[in-house]
Design a protein around this motif. Structure first.
Motif, short mmCIF file in Angstrom:
data_model
loop_
_atom_site.label_atom_id
_atom_site.label_comp_id
_atom_site.label_asym_id
_atom_site.label_seq_id
_atom_site.Cartn_x
_atom_site.Cartn_y
_atom_site.Cartn_z
N ASN A 186 6.05 -7.72 -1.24
CA ASN A 186 6.59 -7.16 -0.02
C ASN A 186 5.50 -6.24 0.54
O ASN A 186 5.23 -5.18 -0.03
CB ASN A 186 7.87 -6.38 -0.33
N LYS A 187 4.86 -6.65 1.63
CA LYS A 187 3.72 -5.91 2.18
C LYS A 187 4.04 -4.45 2.49
O LYS A 187 3.24 -3.56 2.22
CB LYS A 187 3.19 -6.62 3.44
N SER A 188 5.21 -4.20 3.03
CA SER A 188 5.58 -2.83 3.38
C SER A 188 5.71 -1.94 2.16
O SER A 188 5.33 -0.77 2.19
CB SER A 188 6.90 -2.82 4.16
N LYS A 189 6.23 -2.48 1.07
CA LYS A 189 6.46 -1.68 -0.15
C LYS A 189 5.14 -1.30 -0.84
O LYS A 189 5.11 -0.37 -1.63
CB LYS A 189 7.35 -2.44 -1.12
N VAL A 190 4.07 -2.03 -0.54
CA VAL A 190 2.76 -1.72 -1.13
C VAL A 190 1.80 -1.15 -0.07
O VAL A 190 0.59 -1.19 -0.23
CB VAL A 190 2.14 -2.94 -1.86
N GLU A 191 2.38 -0.63 1.00
CA GLU A 191 1.64 0.01 2.09
C GLU A 191 0.58 -0.89 2.72
O GLU A 191 -0.53 -0.46 3.03
CB GLU A 191 1.04 1.34 1.62
N GLY A 231 1.76 -3.10 5.36
CA GLY A 231 2.67 -3.71 6.32
C GLY A 231 2.14 -3.87 7.73
O GLY A 231 2.80 -4.44 8.58
N LYS A 278 -2.73 -0.61 5.86
CA LYS A 278 -1.61 0.35 5.90
C LYS A 278 -1.13 0.62 7.33
O LYS A 278 0.06 0.64 7.61
CB LYS A 278 -2.03 1.65 5.23
#
Length: 152
Positions: free
Chosen positions: A57-62, A64, A113
């Protein structure tokens, strides 16, 4: 290699969740565990199954902030193309790089990010590569569809 109906079903199941056990797959396909195992090994040997990966999940690993960067080289010589390609694959922010036809030579899918991180990437990494004539950045507003599943 010709794929039969069972191979296609197996591949669809694996594409949706490659962590399924051979036993789970055998129940869904009405085959023995051994038959499923042998089919998977054959698909791997033939190169139809290329690799197994985890999709983050791209957003959860900064990571996004998604950018599609259209890039034009100053010249289309073999030397310029191969040099650019050998350098761009080293950039961790670039998830995909496609050599394309049309107004641009390449389209890159870049994840970072935020806008500040993209500017830093653009200034300190991407535009320092040799032979780049121009770039045009398009920023993702929202993701409507993103799949790794190839319908068979």
């Amino acid at each position: 290699m010709n794929l039969d109906v069972i191979d296609k079903k197996l591949l669809l199941l694996l594409q949706s969740d490659s962590k399924r056990t051979n036993k789970e797959l055998s129940l869904k396909l009405n085959l023995s565990v051994t038959a499923v195992y042998e089919r998977i090994k054959k698909l791997e040997r033939e190169g139809i199954i290329d690799k197994y990966v985890v999709v983050l999940n791209k957003s959860k690993v900064e990571k996004g902030f998604v950018v599609f960067c259209h890039l034009k080289l100053i010249q289309h010589s073999h030397e310029f193309l191969t040099h650019f390609e050998s350098e761009v694959v080293k950039l961790n922010e670039v998830l995909e790089c496609h050599h394309v036809s049309g107004d641009y030579d390449y389209i890159l899918k870049i994840v970072v990010k935020d806008m500040e991180a993209y500017r830093e990437f653009l200034v300190t990494k991407l535009t320092t590569l040799k032979h780049i004539g121009s770039t045009q950045s398009t920023f993702m507003i929202s993701e409507v569809k993103n799949t790794t599943t190839i319908a068979l």
